[in-house]
Design an enzyme around this catalytic site. Structure first.
Site, PDB file in Angstrom:
ATOM      1  N   VAL A 153      -0.985  11.055  49.036  1.00  0.00           N
ATOM      2  CA  VAL A 153       0.323  11.063  49.689  1.00  0.00           C
ATOM      3  C   VAL A 153       0.220  11.795  51.024  1.00  0.00           C
ATOM      4  CG1 VAL A 153       2.738  11.798  49.501  1.00  0.00           C
ATOM      5  CG2 VAL A 153       1.519  11.002  47.467  1.00  0.00           C
ATOM      6  N   LYS A 171       2.345   6.642  50.493  1.00  0.00           N
ATOM      7  CA  LYS A 171       1.374   6.763  49.421  1.00  0.00           C
ATOM      8  C   LYS A 171       0.363   5.636  49.541  1.00  0.00           C
ATOM      9  CE  LYS A 171       0.604   8.045  44.746  1.00  0.00           C
ATOM     10  NZ  LYS A 171       1.157   8.774  43.615  1.00  0.00           N
ATOM     11  N   ASP A 228       2.931   8.361  33.978  1.00  0.00           N
ATOM     12  CA  ASP A 228       2.328   9.629  34.418  1.00  0.00           C
ATOM     13  C   ASP A 228       3.425  10.662  34.659  1.00  0.00           C
ATOM     14  OD1 ASP A 228       0.270  11.363  35.021  1.00  0.00           O
ATOM     15  OD2 ASP A 228       0.113  10.758  37.109  1.00  0.00           O
TER      16      ASP A 228
END
Length: 509
Positions: free
Chosen positions: A26, A41, A136
């Site tokens: 990022v 990103k 995640d």
């Protein structure tokens, strides 16, 4: 990248990346065209060279994520490719991550832990209704803004698994997730569903309440073994003042089998809501109470809608797609949809086909093919809720017209079952796949590649459901047949052997 790198003639990057992970990095930057701060990103390729399959998935996932509209999700502004690396341009969030907040202040007040987890549930609710699983979720991906609102980061790389990914998910060698927050089914089989996000939320809530992860270990291997085999310590053992209901909820979220966890994010939200109280200022983190907060002003009014009615779990709206303009030849509509599919514009292709399906009716081979193309577009767009009933009805109609053993019927049955698996309905998916296996054996023969691949999928789902001994038997039998049919270095032989090796490692029961 050097200082002042400009992407697409528009996005000026800061000198250094702000975060790096296994799948991406990022950068903060400035949109020179609209004069606003942004975050970019970039995908990181595992081998350091462009990967067409990873790029394809990234494009597809970014388009699905861009449709996720919620105050708790950073907006996706743009996407592109720079020096062969795909990137997303997103809203830049200014706040503090839960991982940094816990590192600074230790365990959070119970009310704040419940409030942060409840806001996260609101995001998961809309994401799961859109068939999008985060995969995640962790304290580092929860950002607390200065007005007290929470943003869930990294949905831009959340995986909306497609049919190819489902059958090959463990063959790439890529671990998707962070071991300290990964559900057992992610570790064992590489498969995730909404309940996997709830497990990660349980890990995160435990850490917010106790100031330490559920499990600790010096290596990823140790952490993964503990996630699969070790029972978590109850929160009240470490922090006795935590209400018993919260302690029970955390343990329920951390159940090893997906079906033993709470039924969904909506249910967890309602169980957290009574404890999201006494939200006093966090020194140095939140704006002072006197500072105006447009977000809280807006939420205050929304909170009064139906205020006399006890809160209930929200019902996801039914999937509705605008009908295509009337008129036009069906062949032209299908050609247009095909062009959109080739460009990975699956959602738009589904919209185009929806109107054509309505005009074509239900009868005739052309109408059936059109409906299957529509179902495929829904599937590829990530709308598994919408695709499953279309496939199911197609099975009935194709069977009535051509019999139960045609390739089209078997394909639609497989895709319906795959939708159920990707929606987290593992028990139903397994039942459908096992019924399908018997019919595919009768039609194609026991050694057909489709039959062998289906047996692998069943083994993976059994692993994901916590049926480890059953999965071991399934995969052992499959490996014996694969070795009979192929050489030892065949990819299917190697990947199945790797799965079994992981199951049989010391410490795995």
């Amino acid at each position: 990248m050097s200082a002042r790198t400009v992407i697409n003639g528009r996005y000026e990057l800061e000198a250094l990346p702000v975060a790096k992970g296994g799948m991406g990095e990022v950068w903060f930057g400035h949109d020179t065209r609209l004069d606003r701060q942004v975050a970019l990103k970039f995908v990181r390729f595992p081998e350091g060279t462009p990967d067409e399959e990873l790029t394809r998935r990234f494009v597809r996932e970014s388009r699905i994520a861009a449709r996720l509209e919620h105050p708790g999700v950073p907006a996706v502004y743009d996407a592109g490719v720079h020096d062969g690396r795909p990137y997303l341009v997103m809203q830049r969030i200014n706040g503090i991550s839960m991982s940094d907040l816990i590192a600074e202040q230790g365990p959070l007040p119970v009310g704040w832990a419940a409030a942060i987890a409840a806001q996260t549930c609101a995001v998961l609710s809309v994401a799961h209704a859109a068939s999008l699983v985060h995969r995640d979720l962790k304290p580092g991906n929860l950002m607390l803004e200065r007005d007290g609102s929470v943003k869930v980061l990294d949905f831009g790389l959340a995986m909306a698994v497609d049919l190819t990914d489902f059958s090959k998910i463990t063959s790439t060698g890529q671990v998707i997730g962070t071991p300290a927050y990964m559900a057992p089914e992610q570790i064992l089989a590489g498969l995730s569903g909404p309940s996997s996000d709830l497990y990660a939320l349980g890990c995160t809530l435990h850490e917010m309440l106790c100031g330490q992860p559920v499990f600790a270990g010096s290596t990823s291997y140790t952490l993964m073994n503990k996630q699969v085999d070790e029972r978590p310590v109850a929160v009240r053992t470490l922090r006795p003042e935590v209400p018993p209901q919260i302690d029970e909820l955390v343990l329920a979220l951390l159940e090893k089998k997906p079906e033993d966890r709470p039924g969904g994010a909506d249910e967890v939200f309602l169980r957290l809501l009574p404890f999201a109280v006494d939200l006093r200022p966090l020194p140095g983190i939140l704006n002072p109470p006197a500072a105006p907060s447009p977000a809280r002003m807006y939420a205050t009014v929304l909170g009064r809608v139906f205020a006399t009615t006890p809160p209930t779990a929200p019902t996801p709206p039914a999937t509705e797609r605008p009908a295509a303009p009337a008129g036009g030849d069906l062949a032209e509509v299908r050609a247009e949809a095909g062009r959109l599919m080739e460009q990975s514009r699956y959602n738009q292709a589904a919209d185009v086909l929806a109107g054509a399906v309505a005009r074509a009716g239900d009868a005739g081979d052309d109408a059936l093919r059109l409906r299957q193309e529509y179902a495929d577009a829904l599937f590829q767009s990530g709308d598994y809720h919408g695709a499953a009933p279309v496939y199911r009805q197609l099975v009935d109609d194709l069977t009535a017209r051509h019999g139960p053993d045609t390739a089209a019927v078997l394909t639609c049955r497989l895709r319906d079952a795959t939708c159920q698996a990707l929606l987290g309905n593992t028990t139903q998916a397994l039942r459908q796949l096992q019924d399908l296996l018997e019919d595919e054996r009768a039609v194609f023969g026991a050694d057909d590649a489709r039959v062998l691949d289906l047996r692998r999928q069943i083994g993976l789902l059994q692993l994901g459901a916590g049926q480890r001994q059953t999965a071991e038997r399934t995969l052992t039998s499959l490996l014996d047949d694969l070795r009979r049919l192929h050489s030892a270095d065949h990819p299917a032989v190697a990947s199945t052997a790797d799965l079994l090796t992981g199951l049989r490692l010391p410490g795995r029961r």
